[in-house]
Design a protein around this motif. Structure first.
Motif, mmCIF file in Angstrom:
data_model
loop_
_atom_site.group_PDB
_atom_site.id
_atom_site.type_symbol
_atom_site.label_atom_id
_atom_site.label_comp_id
_atom_site.label_asym_id
_atom_site.label_seq_id
_atom_site.Cartn_x
_atom_site.Cartn_y
_atom_site.Cartn_z
ATOM 1 N N ASN A 88 -16.803 -5.136 -10.062
ATOM 2 C CA ASN A 88 -17.078 -5.072 -11.491
ATOM 3 C C ASN A 88 -17.058 -3.592 -11.850
ATOM 4 O OD1 ASN A 88 -18.338 -4.679 -13.974
ATOM 5 N ND2 ASN A 88 -19.877 -6.283 -13.663
ATOM 6 N N VAL A 93 -13.179 -7.274 -13.920
ATOM 7 C CA VAL A 93 -13.405 -7.495 -12.499
ATOM 8 C C VAL A 93 -12.051 -7.411 -11.817
ATOM 9 C CG1 VAL A 93 -13.429 -10.019 -12.746
ATOM 10 C CG2 VAL A 93 -14.472 -8.979 -10.754
ATOM 11 N N LEU A 188 -18.089 -13.998 -7.995
ATOM 12 C CA LEU A 188 -18.452 -13.336 -9.252
ATOM 13 C C LEU A 188 -19.964 -13.167 -9.372
ATOM 14 C CD1 LEU A 188 -16.129 -15.042 -11.923
ATOM 15 C CD2 LEU A 188 -15.846 -12.800 -10.868
ATOM 16 N N PHE A 253 -17.048 -16.100 -15.869
ATOM 17 C CA PHE A 253 -16.725 -14.686 -16.078
ATOM 18 C C PHE A 253 -17.667 -14.043 -17.106
ATOM 19 C CE2 PHE A 253 -13.038 -16.317 -13.977
ATOM 20 C CZ PHE A 253 -12.510 -15.252 -13.276
ATOM 21 N N LEU A 256 -20.851 -11.872 -16.020
ATOM 22 C CA LEU A 256 -20.770 -10.464 -15.622
ATOM 23 C C LEU A 256 -21.375 -9.613 -16.742
ATOM 24 C CD1 LEU A 256 -17.139 -10.420 -14.185
ATOM 25 C CD2 LEU A 256 -19.274 -10.740 -12.953
#
Ligand SMILES: *[C@@H]1O[C@H](CO)[C@@H](O)[C@H](O)[C@H]1NC(C)=O
Ligand SMILES: *[C@@H]1O[C@H](CO)[C@@H](O)[C@H](O)[C@H]1NC(C)=O
Ligand SMILES: [Zn+2]
Length: 308
Positions: A88, A93, A188, A253, A256
């Protein structure tokens, strides 16, 4: 009059405080107290962001030009499984590709080797792709960044107007989960905070993308990196057929975080002007198939007419 001028000065100083020093950021991060430069100010980060062949663009399909030189690609090393660092970096990413994987064909004019891949996405599966097709924005976009074989580093390749080739893939929401993405999406959760990284293993480029048959339909144009320095060194390929991911997978996602701890969402640059460029499209497999069927029919008809 004096009051008027001092008010203008006040406005100007507040304006410069809001748009002042700071790193670049996406529109979703622009607030008065964020001190970062949104897409409208990226040219202050690097002047190339205002030049004439910027990316992404909205692809207007009826204005694309058919180009028969846009043949299917040849991939090498795409199936090889590898371990790498998933990072990240505060904007996206990213995964570096540590082995030799190349793409050629498709009128690229040279072999290009894969360097890294990364993603652009929306908010929990909402609109998030960078390129759009006839104004439609997909939920996510994958960029596999390659540099031409003769270069040793991306920095070197970026000095050449065709030094970099990016393969862009759209995602679409599917009912069932895409099992090939389980490992990546699981990883993730380990890089939620900006500047964190983790090791992922057992991934291959071919597992991320679609079948070769589904990659014969694509668009081609000359553009740039879609983040500062916006370098105009990219031969773009945008595939028509998207990769399926479930709503949950797309939403992962959005867990993040940017550097300021806010959810990393809407990580796309707005579409840029064409400035006289043309977008080319590959000949579709369907058209070629119907043409060969037509030839078969002509031959049979000729053969029959000989018989009678
Ligand atoms: C990953 O994180 C570790 C510890 O924070 C750091 O030492 C290392 O340099 C990072 N690796 C990459 C590739 O960013
Ligand atoms: C290829 O595209 C078709 C039609 O969009 C889709 O049904 C199929 O799952 C795709 N194949 C792969 C391997 O993604
Ligand atoms: Zn990108």
């Amino acid at each position: 009059m004096r009051a008027h001028i001092s008010r203008l000065l006040l406005i100007a100083s507040v304006w410069s405080m809001c748009t002042g020093a700071g790193d670049w950021c996406y529109q979703s991060q622009v607030t008065c107290d964020s001190h970062c430069k949104g897409p409208e100010s990226w040219h202050e980060v690097h002047e190339d962001c205002m030049k004439n062949r910027q990316s992404p663009i909205n692809i207007v399909t009826r204005k694309t030009k058919l180009d028969h030189k846009l043949t299917p690609f040849a991939f090498q090393g795409y199936q090889q499984a590898f371990s790498s660092t998933l990072k990240n970096n505060g904007h996206s990413v990213k995964v570096s590709v540590p082995h030799l994987a190349t793409v050629s064909g498709g009128n690229l004019g040279a072999k290009y080797k894969a360097v890294q891949f990364h993603f652009h996405w929306g908010d929990k599966g909402g609109p998030g792709s960078e390129h759009t097709i006839d104004g439609e924005q997909y939920p996510m976009e994958l960029h596999i960044v390659h540099m031409r074989e003769n270069f040793k580093s991306l920095e070197e390749a970026l000095k050449d107007p065709t030094g970099v080739a990016v393969l862009g893939y759209f995602y679409e929401e599917s009912k069932s989960a895409n099992k090939k993405y389980d490992g990546l999406i699981q990883a993730l959760t380990k890089v939620e905070s900006a500047n964190s990284n983790t090791t992922i293993s057992g991934i291959s480029l071919s597992n991320l993308i679609t079948s070769e048959k589904n990659m014969t339909k694509y668009y081609r144009y000359e553009g740039s990196l879609t983040t500062p320095y916006c370098t105009e060194a990219v031969v773009w390929t945008v595939f028509e057929i998207p990769i399926p991911l479930s709503k949950e997978q797309l939403s992962a996602f959005s867990s993040l975080k940017f550097l300021d701890g806010k959810p990393m969402t809407k990580t796309f640059r707005p579409v840029q002007p064409y400035k006289g460029r043309t977008v080319y499209r590959s000949g579709s497999a369907v058209v070629m198939l119907s043409f060969s069927l037509f030839l078969v029919c002509v031959c049979i008809a000729l053969g029959l007419s000989q018989l009678y």
